[in-house]
Motif scaffolding. Structure first.
Motif, PDB file in Angstrom:
ATOM      1  N   CYS A   1       0.786  -1.316   0.040  1.00 48.11           N
ATOM      2  CA  CYS A   1      -0.138  -0.052   0.165  1.00 48.11           C
ATOM      3  C   CYS A   1       0.868   1.030   0.013  1.00 48.11           C
ATOM      4  O   CYS A   1       2.144   1.183   0.604  1.00 48.11           O
ATOM      5  N   SER A   2       0.310   2.333  -0.496  1.00 51.19           N
ATOM      6  CA  SER A   2       1.213   3.510  -0.677  1.00 51.19           C
ATOM      7  C   SER A   2       0.979   4.576   0.411  1.00 51.19           C
ATOM      8  O   SER A   2       1.561   5.647   0.660  1.00 51.19           O
ATOM      9  N   ASP A   3       0.081   3.974   1.350  1.00 54.53           N
ATOM     10  CA  ASP A   3      -0.211   5.131   2.530  1.00 54.53           C
ATOM     11  C   ASP A   3      -0.763   4.227   3.673  1.00 54.53           C
ATOM     12  O   ASP A   3      -1.226   3.012   3.508  1.00 54.53           O
ATOM     13  N   GLY A   4      -0.949   4.743   4.822  1.00 52.30           N
ATOM     14  CA  GLY A   4      -1.646   4.596   5.864  1.00 52.30           C
ATOM     15  C   GLY A   4      -3.061   4.075   5.970  1.00 52.30           C
ATOM     16  O   GLY A   4      -3.231   3.075   6.059  1.00 52.30           O
ATOM     17  N   PRO A   5      -3.869   4.852   5.079  1.00 53.15           N
ATOM     18  CA  PRO A   5      -5.471   4.685   5.103  1.00 53.15           C
ATOM     19  C   PRO A   5      -5.553   3.356   4.333  1.00 53.15           C
ATOM     20  O   PRO A   5      -6.427   2.631   4.404  1.00 53.15           O
ATOM     21  N   SER A   6      -4.790   3.297   3.217  1.00 50.79           N
ATOM     22  CA  SER A   6      -4.868   2.112   2.229  1.00 50.79           C
ATOM     23  C   SER A   6      -4.363   0.819   3.053  1.00 50.79           C
ATOM     24  O   SER A   6      -5.115  -0.256   2.790  1.00 50.79           O
TER      25      SER A   6
ATOM     26  N   PRO B   1       3.184  10.612   3.968  1.00 45.57           N
ATOM     27  CA  PRO B   1       2.341  11.904   3.896  1.00 45.57           C
ATOM     28  C   PRO B   1       0.759  11.669   4.447  1.00 45.57           C
ATOM     29  O   PRO B   1       0.278  10.601   4.280  1.00 45.57           O
ATOM     30  N   GLY B   2       0.197  12.530   5.216  1.00 41.77           N
ATOM     31  CA  GLY B   2      -1.171  12.215   5.754  1.00 41.77           C
ATOM     32  C   GLY B   2      -1.331  11.484   6.929  1.00 41.77           C
ATOM     33  O   GLY B   2      -2.300  11.843   7.754  1.00 41.77           O
TER      34      GLY B   2
ATOM     35  N   THR C   1       1.048   8.966   9.772  1.00 39.61           N
ATOM     36  CA  THR C   1       2.391   8.181   9.958  1.00 39.61           C
ATOM     37  C   THR C   1       2.068   6.667  10.302  1.00 39.61           C
ATOM     38  O   THR C   1       0.982   6.185  10.439  1.00 39.61           O
ATOM     39  N   GLY C   2       3.270   5.904   9.927  1.00 36.73           N
ATOM     40  CA  GLY C   2       3.166   4.586  10.106  1.00 36.73           C
ATOM     41  C   GLY C   2       2.435   4.172  11.467  1.00 36.73           C
ATOM     42  O   GLY C   2       1.906   3.150  11.913  1.00 36.73           O
ATOM     43  N   ALA C   3       2.956   5.094  12.662  1.00 36.45           N
ATOM     44  CA  ALA C   3       2.579   4.919  13.837  1.00 36.45           C
ATOM     45  C   ALA C   3       0.889   4.983  14.066  1.00 36.45           C
ATOM     46  O   ALA C   3       0.317   4.254  14.566  1.00 36.45           O
ATOM     47  N   GLU C   4       0.463   6.003  13.254  1.00 38.36           N
ATOM     48  CA  GLU C   4      -0.770   6.196  13.523  1.00 38.36           C
ATOM     49  C   GLU C   4      -1.795   5.100  13.007  1.00 38.36           C
ATOM     50  O   GLU C   4      -2.608   4.754  13.343  1.00 38.36           O
ATOM     51  N   ALA C   5      -1.008   4.622  11.606  1.00 39.50           N
ATOM     52  CA  ALA C   5      -1.937   3.695  10.867  1.00 39.50           C
ATOM     53  C   ALA C   5      -1.843   2.393  11.957  1.00 39.50           C
ATOM     54  O   ALA C   5      -2.775   1.431  11.864  1.00 39.50           O
ATOM     55  N   LEU C   6      -0.719   2.007  12.582  1.00 42.82           N
ATOM     56  CA  LEU C   6      -0.490   0.827  13.361  1.00 42.82           C
ATOM     57  C   LEU C   6      -1.739   1.017  14.500  1.00 42.82           C
ATOM     58  O   LEU C   6      -2.406   0.114  14.707  1.00 42.82           O
TER      59      LEU C   6
END
Length: 123
Positions: free
Chosen positions: A31-36, A56-57, A59-64
């Motif tokens: 995936c190219s970003d956290g939301p994806s 962008p938009g 962070t990986g930590a927020e996605a985790l």
């Protein structure tokens, strides 16, 4: 092993794909970003999350953290592959539950074994 990889840099995604699929023999969804990555996690059901920190938009930590709120993914192992090689950031990611923080640049020939070693230490 099924790995979900989130990374905004297309070149890094290509290198990780070659490393993990061709050399390591892993299954990989990128995936190219956290939301994806958040959207893909339930459909793909990964055994491991491989996340970049600085995207962008989100962070990986927020996605985790968002992935960990989903039922069934509270303890999915995670590893960060990031250019942020800072001890404070590394400690923060480890406190979030990351198994390992791998600094970029990385030797992509060694990436599969770095992942396997981190998973072995978990068990």
């Amino acid at each position: 092993m099924r790995i979900l990889h989130a990374e905004d840099d297309e070149f890094i995604r290509e290198l990780v794909n070659l490393s993990l699929v061709e050399i390591g023999g892993f299954e990989l969804l990128q995936c190219s970003d956290g939301p994806s990555a958040i959207a893909a996690v339930e459909v793909y059901d990964p055994d491991l999350l491989l996340l970049d920190y600085n995207m962008p938009g989100m962070t990986g930590a927020e996605a985790l953290l968002k992935i960990r709120r989903k039922a069934g993914f509270e303890t999915t192992p995670s590893i960060f592959l990031t250019a942020l090689d800072d001890d404070g950031m590394k400690n923060c990611l480890l406190k979030l539950g990351a198994l390992k923080v791998i600094p970029k640049p990385v030797d992509f020939m060694e990436l599969p074994s770095l992942i396997e070693k981190a998973l072995l230490r978990k068990n």
